[in-house]
Design a protein around this motif. Structure first.
Motif, short mmCIF file in Angstrom:
data_model
loop_
_atom_site.label_atom_id
_atom_site.label_comp_id
_atom_site.label_asym_id
_atom_site.label_seq_id
_atom_site.Cartn_x
_atom_site.Cartn_y
_atom_site.Cartn_z
N LEU A 1 0.84 -1.19 0.00
CA LEU A 1 0.00 0.00 0.00
C LEU A 1 0.88 1.25 0.00
O LEU A 1 2.01 1.22 0.50
CB LEU A 1 -0.89 0.03 1.24
CG LEU A 1 -1.98 -1.04 1.36
CD1 LEU A 1 -2.69 -0.90 2.69
CD2 LEU A 1 -2.96 -0.95 0.20
N SER A 2 0.36 2.34 -0.52
CA SER A 2 1.05 3.61 -0.35
C SER A 2 1.10 3.94 1.13
O SER A 2 0.24 3.54 1.91
CB SER A 2 0.32 4.72 -1.11
OG SER A 2 0.32 4.45 -2.50
N ASP B 1 0.62 6.52 3.07
CA ASP B 1 -0.49 7.20 3.75
C ASP B 1 -1.64 6.23 4.02
O ASP B 1 -2.25 6.26 5.10
CB ASP B 1 -0.96 8.42 2.96
CG ASP B 1 -1.37 8.09 1.53
OD1 ASP B 1 -1.03 7.00 1.03
OD2 ASP B 1 -2.03 8.94 0.90
N ARG B 2 -1.94 5.36 3.07
CA ARG B 2 -3.00 4.39 3.27
C ARG B 2 -2.60 3.34 4.30
O ARG B 2 -3.42 2.86 5.09
CB ARG B 2 -3.37 3.70 1.96
CG ARG B 2 -4.28 4.52 1.07
CD ARG B 2 -4.93 3.68 0.00
NE ARG B 2 -5.74 2.61 0.57
CZ ARG B 2 -6.28 1.63 -0.18
NH1 ARG B 2 -6.07 1.61 -1.49
NH2 ARG B 2 -6.99 0.69 0.38
N ALA C 1 -2.92 4.88 7.75
CA ALA C 1 -4.34 5.05 8.07
C ALA C 1 -4.97 3.71 8.45
O ALA C 1 -5.84 3.64 9.33
CB ALA C 1 -5.07 5.66 6.89
N PHE C 2 -4.51 2.64 7.82
CA PHE C 2 -5.02 1.31 8.16
C PHE C 2 -4.53 0.85 9.52
O PHE C 2 -5.29 0.28 10.31
CB PHE C 2 -4.59 0.31 7.09
CG PHE C 2 -5.00 -1.11 7.37
CD1 PHE C 2 -6.27 -1.56 7.02
CD2 PHE C 2 -4.14 -1.99 8.00
CE1 PHE C 2 -6.66 -2.87 7.29
CE2 PHE C 2 -4.52 -3.30 8.28
CZ PHE C 2 -5.79 -3.74 7.92
N GLN D 1 -1.51 11.26 11.45
CA GLN D 1 -1.17 10.25 10.44
C GLN D 1 -0.20 10.82 9.41
O GLN D 1 0.75 10.15 8.99
CB GLN D 1 -2.44 9.75 9.75
CG GLN D 1 -3.35 8.94 10.65
CD GLN D 1 -4.62 8.50 9.95
OE1 GLN D 1 -4.88 8.87 8.80
NE2 GLN D 1 -5.43 7.71 10.63
N SER E 1 4.69 5.68 -5.71
CA SER E 1 3.50 6.13 -5.00
C SER E 1 3.26 7.64 -5.11
O SER E 1 2.12 8.09 -4.92
CB SER E 1 3.59 5.75 -3.52
OG SER E 1 4.68 6.42 -2.89
N SER F 1 -3.02 4.44 -4.43
CA SER F 1 -2.40 3.24 -3.89
C SER F 1 -2.88 1.99 -4.63
O SER F 1 -4.00 1.94 -5.14
CB SER F 1 -2.74 3.13 -2.40
OG SER F 1 -2.19 1.95 -1.85
#
Length: 226
Positions: free
Chosen positions: A49-50, A52-53, A56-57, A67, A142, A147
């Protein structure tokens, strides 16, 4: 039909084993945020994943501004770790990777690319550390795409090389890679040595367990597509 074909590689967990740096950098980012880091397995589950994602996850309850800071804390820690011992040692190539890359690169009809959740800065440092700067004709990072598993990276790689989906394959270790390949209409080849378990690679057309299995599989795919 053009005789050219495109082989796109994921990076972390596919070409290089960067898990130690990923876990250490993420642990640092969580510490800066005053949080205990998730488990090693949980951190590795978001590779692909990128950033930022991924954060966040892993930390969905933190406010977006924290974040965002964690993204920068992670990047800074990762670069510092890489500078400390060098990319070739901190993120070693998997056995057989260099030999297969060199063999494919030597084929005039085969173009190589990467599609990675790494930033431009991170990919440049890694390729430089391994002496692979001129190996990949298309490099999707990215910074410029949604993502994975969004198919944007593969679509851009196809556009840059002028090829059609049936002339390309995507090789990766995560469900995100294989779902991206399926969404872009290209053949997905999962690898069994990376960060997602084999059972997570359900969207893959094929799964290989070693790099030396890749060249004959590619030959089979190209012959079938001809």
């Amino acid at each position: 039909m053009s005789a050219l074909r495109l082989v796109i590689f994921d990076v972390d967990g596919t070409l290089v084993d960067s898990q130690a740096d990923i876990v250490a950098a993420m642990t640092h980012a969580f510490a800066r945020a005053g949080r205990e880091a998730p488990s090693r397995d949980t951190i590795l589950s978001i590779v692909g994943l990128s950033l930022d994602r991924a954060i966040a996850f892993l930390a969905p309850d933190l406010p977006p501004e924290i974040q965002s800071r964690m993204v920068e804390w992670y990047k800074d820690a990762y670069v510092a770790l890489r500078a400390e011992i060098g990319a070739a040692q901190s993120s070693p190539l998997y056995p057989g990777a260099r030999e297969v890359l060199e063999a494919l690169h030597a084929q005039p009809e085969t173009l190589l690319g990467v599609a990675t959740g790494k930033s431009r800065r991170g990919l440049d440092k890694l390729l430089e550390g391994h002496g692979l700067e001129r190996m990949f004709i298309t490099q999707q990072v990215s910074d410029h795409h949604p993502s994975k598993p969004h198919p944007s990276m593969i679509r851009a790689a196809l556009a840059e090389t002028g090829l059609e989906p049936h002339q390309a394959v995507m090789i990766g270790d995560t469900s995100f890679d294989m779902e991206m390949a399926a969404a872009a209409g290209v053949t997905g080849i999962g690898v069994g040595w990376g960060y997602h378990p084999r059972e997570a690679l359900g969207a893959a057309r094929y799964v290989i367990e070693s790099f030396d299995a890749l060249p004959p599989l590619l030959q089979q795919i190209w012959e079938t597509a001809a």
